[in-house]
Design a protein around this motif. Structure first.
Motif, PDB file in Angstrom:
ATOM      1  N   VAL A 143     -43.835  37.626  18.959  1.00 26.54           N
ATOM      2  CA  VAL A 143     -43.533  36.192  18.958  1.00 26.54           C
ATOM      3  C   VAL A 143     -43.548  35.676  17.531  1.00 26.54           C
ATOM      4  CG1 VAL A 143     -44.055  34.007  20.069  1.00 26.54           C
ATOM      5  CG2 VAL A 143     -44.901  36.129  21.086  1.00 26.54           C
ATOM      6  N   VAL A 144     -42.468  35.010  17.157  1.00 22.72           N
ATOM      7  CA  VAL A 144     -42.363  34.447  15.806  1.00 22.72           C
ATOM      8  C   VAL A 144     -42.041  32.957  15.921  1.00 22.72           C
ATOM      9  CG1 VAL A 144     -41.184  34.511  13.585  1.00 22.72           C
ATOM     10  CG2 VAL A 144     -41.528  36.637  14.880  1.00 22.72           C
ATOM     11  N   HIS A 145     -43.024  32.118  15.567  1.00 20.86           N
ATOM     12  CA  HIS A 145     -42.788  30.677  15.487  1.00 20.86           C
ATOM     13  C   HIS A 145     -42.440  30.391  14.025  1.00 20.86           C
ATOM     14  CE1 HIS A 145     -44.195  30.338  19.530  1.00 20.86           C
ATOM     15  NE2 HIS A 145     -45.392  30.820  19.221  1.00 20.86           N
TER      16      HIS A 145
ATOM     17  N   ILE B 151     -46.105  31.406  12.124  1.00 17.32           N
ATOM     18  CA  ILE B 151     -47.000  32.093  13.061  1.00 17.32           C
ATOM     19  C   ILE B 151     -46.297  33.319  13.615  1.00 17.32           C
ATOM     20  CG2 ILE B 151     -48.224  31.931  15.269  1.00 17.32           C
ATOM     21  CD1 ILE B 151     -48.564  28.951  14.757  1.00 17.32           C
ATOM     22  N   ASN B 152     -46.946  34.482  13.495  1.00 23.49           N
ATOM     23  CA  ASN B 152     -46.431  35.730  14.038  1.00 23.49           C
ATOM     24  C   ASN B 152     -47.515  36.348  14.927  1.00 23.49           C
ATOM     25  OD1 ASN B 152     -43.767  36.555  12.353  1.00 23.49           O
ATOM     26  ND2 ASN B 152     -45.198  35.457  11.042  1.00 23.49           N
ATOM     27  N   LYS B 153     -47.134  36.710  16.145  1.00 27.21           N
ATOM     28  CA  LYS B 153     -48.080  37.322  17.058  1.00 27.21           C
ATOM     29  C   LYS B 153     -47.435  38.537  17.712  1.00 27.21           C
ATOM     30  CE  LYS B 153     -50.593  33.117  18.408  1.00 27.21           C
ATOM     31  NZ  LYS B 153     -51.020  32.273  19.562  1.00 27.21           N
ATOM     32  N   ILE B 154     -48.254  39.518  18.067  1.00 23.28           N
ATOM     33  CA  ILE B 154     -47.783  40.679  18.820  1.00 23.28           C
ATOM     34  C   ILE B 154     -48.555  40.752  20.127  1.00 23.28           C
ATOM     35  CG2 ILE B 154     -47.588  43.184  18.904  1.00 23.28           C
ATOM     36  CD1 ILE B 154     -47.221  43.229  15.919  1.00 23.28           C
ATOM     37  N   LEU B 155     -47.843  40.719  21.223  1.00 23.29           N
ATOM     38  CA  LEU B 155     -48.429  40.947  22.536  1.00 23.29           C
ATOM     39  C   LEU B 155     -48.248  42.424  22.845  1.00 23.29           C
ATOM     40  CD1 LEU B 155     -47.055  37.808  24.463  1.00 23.29           C
ATOM     41  CD2 LEU B 155     -49.119  38.017  23.063  1.00 23.29           C
TER      42      LEU B 155
ATOM     43  N   LEU C 275     -38.752  49.622  24.940  1.00 15.88           N
ATOM     44  CA  LEU C 275     -38.211  48.321  24.579  1.00 15.88           C
ATOM     45  C   LEU C 275     -39.258  47.466  23.856  1.00 15.88           C
ATOM     46  CD1 LEU C 275     -35.904  46.187  24.863  1.00 15.88           C
ATOM     47  CD2 LEU C 275     -37.000  45.481  27.009  1.00 15.88           C
ATOM     48  N   VAL C 276     -38.822  46.796  22.793  1.00 16.71           N
ATOM     49  CA  VAL C 276     -39.625  45.777  22.113  1.00 16.71           C
ATOM     50  C   VAL C 276     -38.819  44.479  22.152  1.00 16.71           C
ATOM     51  CG1 VAL C 276     -40.651  45.015  19.951  1.00 16.71           C
ATOM     52  CG2 VAL C 276     -40.777  47.437  20.607  1.00 16.71           C
ATOM     53  N   VAL C 277     -39.441  43.418  22.665  1.00 15.67           N
ATOM     54  CA  VAL C 277     -38.767  42.129  22.780  1.00 15.67           C
ATOM     55  C   VAL C 277     -39.261  41.205  21.675  1.00 15.67           C
ATOM     56  CG1 VAL C 277     -38.371  40.109  24.242  1.00 15.67           C
ATOM     57  CG2 VAL C 277     -38.513  42.386  25.268  1.00 15.67           C
ATOM     58  N   LYS C 278     -38.333  40.521  21.013  1.00 10.33           N
ATOM     59  CA  LYS C 278     -38.679  39.537  19.983  1.00 10.33           C
ATOM     60  C   LYS C 278     -38.312  38.153  20.492  1.00 10.33           C
ATOM     61  CE  LYS C 278     -37.753  42.804  16.215  1.00 10.33           C
ATOM     62  NZ  LYS C 278     -36.896  43.086  15.026  1.00 10.33           N
ATOM     63  N   VAL C 279     -39.267  37.223  20.371  1.00  4.34           N
ATOM     64  CA  VAL C 279     -39.038  35.852  20.819  1.00  4.34           C
ATOM     65  C   VAL C 279     -39.331  34.906  19.659  1.00  4.34           C
ATOM     66  CG1 VAL C 279     -39.581  34.102  22.530  1.00  4.34           C
ATOM     67  CG2 VAL C 279     -39.764  36.526  23.146  1.00  4.34           C
ATOM     68  N   PHE C 280     -38.344  34.092  19.299  1.00  5.77           N
ATOM     69  CA  PHE C 280     -38.459  33.176  18.159  1.00  5.77           C
ATOM     70  C   PHE C 280     -38.446  31.724  18.630  1.00  5.77           C
ATOM     71  CE2 PHE C 280     -37.677  35.728  14.283  1.00  5.77           C
ATOM     72  CZ  PHE C 280     -37.322  36.943  14.858  1.00  5.77           C
TER      73      PHE C 280
ATOM     74  N   VAL D  57     -44.045  45.315  28.421  1.00  8.56           N
ATOM     75  CA  VAL D  57     -43.466  45.786  27.160  1.00  8.56           C
ATOM     76  C   VAL D  57     -44.074  45.005  25.998  1.00  8.56           C
ATOM     77  CG1 VAL D  57     -41.305  46.460  28.256  1.00  8.56           C
ATOM     78  CG2 VAL D  57     -41.529  44.163  27.273  1.00  8.56           C
ATOM     79  N   GLU D  58     -43.948  45.567  24.801  1.00  3.37           N
ATOM     80  CA  GLU D  58     -44.418  44.858  23.613  1.00  3.37           C
ATOM     81  C   GLU D  58     -43.515  43.665  23.329  1.00  3.37           C
ATOM     82  OE1 GLU D  58     -45.313  47.245  20.104  1.00  3.37           O
ATOM     83  OE2 GLU D  58     -44.360  45.706  18.866  1.00  3.37           O
TER      84      GLU D  58
END
Length: 516
Positions: free
Chosen positions: A497-499, A504-508, A377-382, A493-494
């Motif tokens: 994050v996209v603000h 701003i784009n980040k990958i945890l 799973l890859v989660v995207k948060v905007f 999980v990965e």
């Protein structure tokens, strides 16, 4: 019938304009809805036992004095074999929850609430109804005792067990019956034991409030009996989660009327009465079904046998020979082919099945998504501004959760924060000191945790969360960043994050972690 009309005429001053028989399930009494010229109606009753009728009439009057929800008695014949009682309508609890029963025990929210309302009212008639009651008016005896227990256990033996032709040692069984009876009456009981508390004997008014009927067999006794009678009614098919919920609704309501034992003790005592009530019911079904050939009771035997089968799995009873007989009874060919429900240990007290996604016959064949087992799973948060539209989901799944942060206090209204974002310490401190965003996120975390966990289980690859506010700068940025970190920390999980409005784009990065 003419004597009933005479009673109605003497009370009303005229003959009824309409007469309609009212069905009675297991009773020998006959009921009629008698309608006056103005459309009002009462229920006329023709009994076969003066003592039984007297018990109902006395108890009704006593309960009405205590302002309990029971029918009024309008007129009584001199011999008490006929009387007129209040017509509480045509809607019983049994009928109102028929949808859930017909669906195999899948009760909807409205049906569950009706059950909760009813079980909360039960202690009222049991405890308040017992105050000042003259037990000598009860029928056929004033108190639940060892003799009455042994009578019912032998009723089960002669009317159900023996007709099955199962081989058993009568003296050994009798010895266990006596031990069982002694345990059942071990605690002092000062409450009113309804004895036949079931959904058929609860009527509902227009607002869904419960009214109680058919309590003429009641007596002084333990309150556990009625709870067992109601929740383990064979045909009701209450699932274990609903049973457990209703047990605790009852327990908490009971606290308002009397001192209650510990939960552990309460549950242990209740289990004894569930077993007793199950055997008693089988005895009644045997007599009414095998001997009187009433189809309703014959049809109810499989469900009662399933209740018994589930009880035996609890392994909490200390009557070895009785348990051996009951186990062999459930294995007889005429009972052995009963399908077990998905929740195989519906004991009402313990979690009975670790697979919460068990199939149900009403669901039909299972189907599966083409995205199953594709993982990880890859989660995207905007974070975003509502003025610029909701972020698109590039995965093709159509997007996921969208949360509106505009209901929380906005730091962007104050000059010191206008050029900062939800990633900056002064804004973070403002939001957390205020606290509204923290309360908001508590609910978000609960939703997200369930969803993420389920997607991991199924091997889904994409899940999306979006937080919007007025400018996409303060509240939405703070919320998106904190959810991303929460999911990454808890599930490993990965998370991307996209603000959006801040570019701003980040990958945890994904990491190995134990789910918290």
């Amino acid at each position: 019938m003419q004597k009933l009309f005479d009673l109605y005429r003497s009370w009303c001053g005229a003959d009824p304009m309409g007469v309609e028989p009212v069905a009675a399930a297991g009773s020998n009494r006959k009921y009629y809805r008698l309608t006056a010229e103005d459309g009002t109606s009462v229920i006329g009753v023709i009994g076969t036992s003066r003592d039984e009728d007297h018990a109902f009439i006395y108890l009704s009057g006593h309960f009405r004095k205590r302002q309990l929800p029971v029918p009024r008695i309008f007129a009584v014949a001199d011999d008490e074999l006929r009387y007129l009682q209040e017509d509480l309508g045509r809607v019983s609890l049994f009928g109102a929850i028929s949808g859930g029963r017909d669906a195999g025990g899948r009760y909807n929210r409205k049906e569950r609430q009706l059950l909760i309302n009813t079980i909360r009212e039960l202690p009222d008639i049991q405890i308040r109804g017992a105050r000042g009651l003259d037990w000598s008016n009860c029928y056929p005896q004033p108190e639940f005792n060892e003799d009455s227990v042994l009578f019912d256990l032998n009723y089960f033996k002669y009317c159900f067990l023996k007709p099955t032709e199962l081989d058993f040692h009568e003296l050994k069984l009798e010895a266990n019956f006596r031990l069982f009876a002694k345990d059942l009456v071990a605690e002092k009981a000062d409450s009113f034991m309804y004895r036949d508390f079931q959904a058929r004997n609860v009527m509902l008014d227009a607002a869904g409030h419960p009214y109680f009927i058919d309590y003429q067999g009641g007596r002084k006794g333990p309150y556990y009996y009625d709870l067992a009678s109601f929740l383990w009614q064979a045909s009701a098919k209450y699932p274990y989660k609903l049973r457990r919920e209703l047990v605790y609704e009852y327990y908490n309501s009971l606290k308002n009327y009397t001192e209650v034992p510990s939960v552990r003790h309460f549950v242990e005592r209740l289990s004894l009465f569930v077993l007793f009530r199950t055997l008693q019911v089988l005895g009644a079904y045997g007599f009414r079904g095998y001997f009187e050939r009433k189809k309703h009771f014959l049809d109810s035997i499989p469900a009662a046998m399933q209740n018994l089968r589930e009880l035996l799995k609890l392994n909490v009873f200390t009557y070895p020979y009785l348990l051996d007989v009951l186990k062999r009874l459930t294995e007889l060919p005429q009972f052995a082919n009963i399908e077990e429900p998905a929740l195989t240990r519906a004991d009402g007290f313990k979690v009975s099945d670790s697979n919460v996604y068990s199939a149900h016959p009403s669901d039909g064949p299972a189907t599966f998504s083409k995205y199953d087992n594709k993982g990880p799973l890859v989660v995207k948060v905007f974070s975003f501004s509502f003025h610029k539209g909701i972020p698109e989901d590039e995965s093709g799944n159509g997007g996921g959760y969208v949360f509106d942060c505009r209901g929380t206090h906005n730091p962007g209204r104050y000059e010191p924060y206008k050029k900062l974002t939800g990633l900056d310490e002064p804004v973070i401190r403002f939001l957390e000191d205020d606290g509204e965003i923290l309360t908001f996120l508590e609910s978000v975390y609960k939703l997200a945790d369930v969803h993420v966990r389920r997607y991991i289980q199924r091997g889904f690859t994409s899940l999306m969360f979006s937080f919007g506010c007025t400018g996409g700068q303060h509240r939405s940025v703070y919320a998106a960043q904190h959810l991303a970190e929460h999911i990454n920390d808890k599930f490993g999980v990965e998370v991307r994050v996209v603000h959006r409005e801040q570019n701003i784009n980040k990958i945890l990065e994904a990491k190995r972690t134990e789910v918290k």
